[in-house]
Design a protein around this motif. Structure first.
Motif, PDB file in Angstrom:
ATOM      1  N   UNK A  75       0.726  -1.143   0.111  1.00  0.00           N
ATOM      2  CA  UNK A  75      -0.065  -0.118  -0.032  1.00  0.00           C
ATOM      3  C   UNK A  75       0.731   1.214  -0.038  1.00  0.00           C
ATOM      4  N   UNK A  76       1.828   1.144   0.797  1.00  0.00           N
ATOM      5  CA  UNK A  76       2.730   2.470   0.747  1.00  0.00           C
ATOM      6  C   UNK A  76       3.435   2.680  -0.411  1.00  0.00           C
ATOM      7  N   UNK A  77       3.795   1.488  -1.073  1.00  0.00           N
ATOM      8  CA  UNK A  77       4.331   1.805  -2.487  1.00  0.00           C
ATOM      9  C   UNK A  77       3.485   2.373  -3.343  1.00  0.00           C
ATOM     10  N   UNK A  78       2.265   2.036  -3.588  1.00  0.00           N
ATOM     11  CA  UNK A  78       1.212   2.555  -4.441  1.00  0.00           C
ATOM     12  C   UNK A  78       0.906   4.119  -4.086  1.00  0.00           C
ATOM     13  N   UNK A  79       1.136   4.209  -2.690  1.00  0.00           N
ATOM     14  CA  UNK A  79       0.588   5.400  -2.374  1.00  0.00           C
ATOM     15  C   UNK A  79       1.774   6.519  -2.716  1.00  0.00           C
ATOM     16  N   UNK A  80       2.982   6.026  -2.689  1.00  0.00           N
ATOM     17  CA  UNK A  80       4.347   6.694  -3.183  1.00  0.00           C
ATOM     18  C   UNK A  80       4.187   7.053  -4.764  1.00  0.00           C
ATOM     19  N   UNK A  81       3.573   5.977  -5.243  1.00  0.00           N
ATOM     20  CA  UNK A  81       3.520   6.200  -6.732  1.00  0.00           C
ATOM     21  C   UNK A  81       2.602   7.247  -7.281  1.00  0.00           C
TER      22      UNK A  81
END
Length: 325
Positions: A80-86
Motif C-alpha cells: 500500500x505504501x509503495x502504491x501511495x508513493x507512486x
C-alpha cells in the motif's frame, strides 16, 4: 475541488469482496469528478481487475508477489505504501473489515495522517465532504470533515451502495513491482471455522441465535432458515460463551458489526453489547419466549413464541413463497 482517490480492493478466496465495490462508490463521492484508482494486492489477482473497472474505477493498479498470497499487515502495508508513493492520492478508502481495521491504523501512522473509521454515509455540502459515522455503540452519529492533509476513511460494509456495473467500460490496468521483504509474520495455513457460504459481514440476511438456541444442534434450525433466505448465521456472545457455536460468528460490541437488510434474532435477549453490533439493520425481527425481552424494544417485528416452533414454520413459509415466485 476534484481529488485523486486510491481504494484498496479486498480479495477473499480468489474473488472480490462486495465492500471493494462499495469503496469505489464512496471514492467517487470523495473524488467529486476526480480520478478513482483501485489497488489490487495478491499473488495472482490481475484477472480480477476488469470487475473493478466495471464497478467504476478509472484505473486499476496491481501488486503481485508470492509473499502477498495471504494477508499480513507487514506485506500489505509495504504494498500500500509503495502504491501511495507512486500515485500520491488525495484520499485513501479501505473497507471497515477485519483486514481494513488491522491495516488502516498502521498505514495512517506511517503517513502521519488522521483516520476516519467506520463511515456509514458520505455527504457533500458546498464542495466540502462530510463523513457520518456511529458513536456510543450506535446510539448517536457524528459528522466529520477533514480540514487539511490526506483524507483517509474506512467504510462499513452494506451501507454505501455500489454503483451499477458498466461492462462496456474500458479497462486500464498497470502493474507495480514491489520487493516485499523482512516479513515478521508468515501464514502457513488458514483453517476456517465459519460456515461456508455467505460472508457474515456482507450478508443481506442474517439469522442469529442466542442462549435460547440451547445447543450447537439448535443452530441447525437457524441454518436451514438462513439457507432458504440466502443469508448467513450469526450468534450472540452468550451463545458463543456457552459453546454452541464458534466466536467467529459473534455479533456485537466485541464481535462483528453488521448492517444487513434483514436481521432475525432468535432466542436473543437483547443485551446492549449485542444491540451495538446489529441495531443499524434495516429490518429487525425478534423471536423470543419472553415478551419483556429487551430485543423487542428495537425490533420492527416481534414474535413471542418458542423459536423451535416458529423458525421451522418461517422456513417452510419462506420456502413455499420463494418457490412460487
Amino acid at each position: 475541488m476534484t481529488k485523486k482517490v486510491l481504494i484498496l480492493a479486498e480479495v477473499r478466496e480468489n474473488s472480490l469482496r462486495n465492500v471493494s465495490f462499495e469503496a469505489i462508490a464512496a471514492a467517487k463521492e470523495i473524488a467529486q469528478g476526480g480520478e478513482v484508482v483501485a489497488l489490487l494486492i495478491g499473488s495472482t489477482i490481475e484477472h480480477l481487475a476488469p470487475e473493478l473497472a466495471f464497478a467504476g474505477a478509472d484505473r486499476v493498479v496491481t501488486i503481485e508477489h508470492p509473499h502477498l498470497q495471504s494477508y499480513t499487515s507487514d506485506g500489505f502495508s509495504q504494498a500500500v505504501l509503495a502504491a501511495y508513493e507512486q500515485e500520491k492520492p488525495d484520499a485513501l478508502v479501505f473497507g471497515h473489515t477485519s483486514q481494513g481495521k488491522d491495516l488502516s491504523p498502521k498505514i495512517a501512522s506511517r503517513l502521519q495522517s488522521g483516520l476516519i473509521s467506520d463511515v456509514v454515509r458520505i455527504e457533500v455540502e458546498n464542495g466540502t465532504t462530510q463523513f457520518i459515522r456511529p458513536i456510543y455503540s450506535g446510539k448517536a452519529f457524528e459528522t466529520v470533515e477533514v480540514a487539511e492533509g490526506l483524507t483517509f476513511v474506512t467504510v462499513r460494509p452494506n451501507n454505501i451502495a455500489a454503483l451499477p456495473k458498466d461492462t462496456t467500460k474500458a479497462v486500464n490496468v498497470s502493474s507495480l513491482k514491489v520487493d516485499i521483504q523482512n516479513l515478521r509474520t508468515v501464514v502457513k495455513e488458514i483453517v476456517r471455522k465459519t460456515t461456508s457460504g455467505v460472508d457474515l459481514s456482507e450478508a443481506k440476511v442474517i439469522v442469529s441465535g442466542g442462549r435460547g438456541v440451547k445447543s450447537a444442534e439448535g443452530f441447525d434450525v437457524l441454518q436451514k432458515l438462513a439457507d432458504v433466505l440466502g443469508g448467513a448465521v450469526g450468534a450472540s456472545r452468550g451463545a458463543c460463551d456457552a459453546g454452541y457455536t464458534d466466536y467467529s460468528l459473534q455479533i456485537g460490541q466485541t464481535g462483528k458489526v453488521v448492517t444487513p437488510d434483514l436481521y432475525i434474532a432468535c432466542g436473543i435477549s437483547g443485551a446492549i453489547q449485542h444491540i451495538a453490533g446489529m441495531s443499524n439493520a434495516k429490518i429487525i425481527v425478534a423471536i423470543n419466549k419472553d415478551p419483556e425481552a429487551n430485543i423487542f424494544s428495537i425490533a420492527d417485528y416481534g414474535i413471542v413464541g418458542d423459536l423451535f416452533e416458529v423458525v421451522p414454520l418461517l422456513t417452510e413459509e419462506f420456502n413455499n413463497l420463494l418457490l412460487s415466485v
